[in-house]
Design a protein around this motif. Structure first.
Motif, short mmCIF file in Angstrom:
data_model
loop_
_atom_site.label_atom_id
_atom_site.label_comp_id
_atom_site.label_asym_id
_atom_site.label_seq_id
_atom_site.Cartn_x
_atom_site.Cartn_y
_atom_site.Cartn_z
N ARG A 195 -2.22 1.78 -18.04
CA ARG A 195 -2.40 3.15 -17.56
C ARG A 195 -1.33 4.11 -18.06
NH1 ARG A 195 -7.60 3.28 -15.70
NH2 ARG A 195 -8.08 1.14 -15.20
N TRP A 196 -0.22 3.61 -18.53
CA TRP A 196 0.82 4.52 -19.01
C TRP A 196 0.47 5.07 -20.39
CZ3 TRP A 196 4.03 4.00 -23.28
CH2 TRP A 196 4.04 2.76 -23.92
N GLU A 248 4.22 -0.24 -14.23
CA GLU A 248 3.31 -1.27 -14.76
C GLU A 248 4.09 -2.49 -15.23
OE1 GLU A 248 -1.05 -0.19 -16.52
OE2 GLU A 248 0.63 0.86 -17.43
N GLU A 256 -3.19 7.46 -10.57
CA GLU A 256 -2.10 8.32 -10.14
C GLU A 256 -1.39 7.68 -8.95
OE1 GLU A 256 -5.26 9.61 -10.51
OE2 GLU A 256 -4.84 10.42 -12.49
N VAL A 257 -0.09 7.84 -8.89
CA VAL A 257 0.70 7.30 -7.80
C VAL A 257 0.68 8.33 -6.66
CG1 VAL A 257 2.98 6.48 -7.10
CG2 VAL A 257 2.14 6.02 -9.42
N GLU A 293 5.57 11.40 -16.93
CA GLU A 293 4.62 10.59 -16.16
C GLU A 293 4.36 9.26 -16.86
OE1 GLU A 293 1.82 9.47 -13.17
OE2 GLU A 293 3.41 10.95 -13.18
N ARG A 335 4.98 5.61 -15.22
CA ARG A 335 3.89 4.63 -15.15
C ARG A 335 4.25 3.35 -15.90
NH1 ARG A 335 -2.01 7.46 -15.98
NH2 ARG A 335 -1.90 8.94 -14.25
N LEU A 387 -0.42 0.47 -10.08
CA LEU A 387 0.70 1.39 -9.88
C LEU A 387 0.96 1.64 -8.39
CD1 LEU A 387 -0.03 3.98 -12.71
CD2 LEU A 387 1.49 2.00 -12.78
#
Length: 177
Positions: free
Chosen positions: A96-97, A114, A43-44, A106, A110, A73
């Motif tokens: 991660r996306w 990325e 998570e950002v 989201e 991501r 990220l």
């Protein structure tokens, strides 16, 4: 040149990044300097971004920096400022996306982060051909991507690629095969 590794503060002991770093340590006979990045990865989070900026700014010029894919990220902004000063190498277990349960908005955010941060890497190491293909599908040049298992064989392959792409640790300096 020095070898540094950036991993999430809370990383599974059997994560691809930690296993690859340990294999490199065994093959080279020297331990990488391990930096644990706080924050909720992948998570950002503003606090993680701030910590990443501080960490990256303190790494020595020319450092080969192994980066756990889970932290990419939050490192995106910092690395975009220091990618020429450092020699960043991503250890990407999975993108991660594409994780299950991530909403469309989201996932799009991501994906863009990325894609941008992976474009800054000197080498991207993936454990499987499927992950490597996913990375290349983001527009990363295939010659930047290395498929390597997180063991001594994979570590030697990574060392050879580092010698070729960043001039780090010439093959004859590595521990004997």
């Amino acid at each position: 040149m020095s070898l540094h590794a950036v991993v999430a503060n809370v990383s599974p002991a059997l994560s691809y990044a930690l296993r690859m770093i340990a294999a490199l340590d065994r093959v080279t006979g020297a331990a990488a300097t391990l930096h644990r990045l706080p924050g909720p990865h992948p998570e950002v989070a503003p606090s993680a971004i701030f910590a990443a900026e501080l960490l990256v700014s303190r790494l020595p010029d020319g450092a080969v920096t192994l980066i756990d894919g889970a932290t990419l990220l939050n490192l995106a902004a910092a690395l975009s400022l220091d990618d020429r000063r450092l020699r960043p190498v991503a250890l990407v277990e999975r993108l991660r996306w594409t994780e299950p349960g991530v909403g469309a908005e989201e996932a799009a955010a991501r994906r863009h982060l990325e894609q941008g941060v992976l474009a800054l890497m000197r080498v991207i190491v993936a454990p499987t051909a499927a992950v490597a293909a996913d990375v290349v599908a983001l527009g990363v040049a295939a010659d930047v991507v290395l498929i390597a298992t997180a063991d001594e064989t994979g570590a030697r392959a990574l060392l050879a690629r580092l010698a070729d792409r960043v001039g780090w640790l010439a093959a004859e300096e590595a521990a004997p095969l």
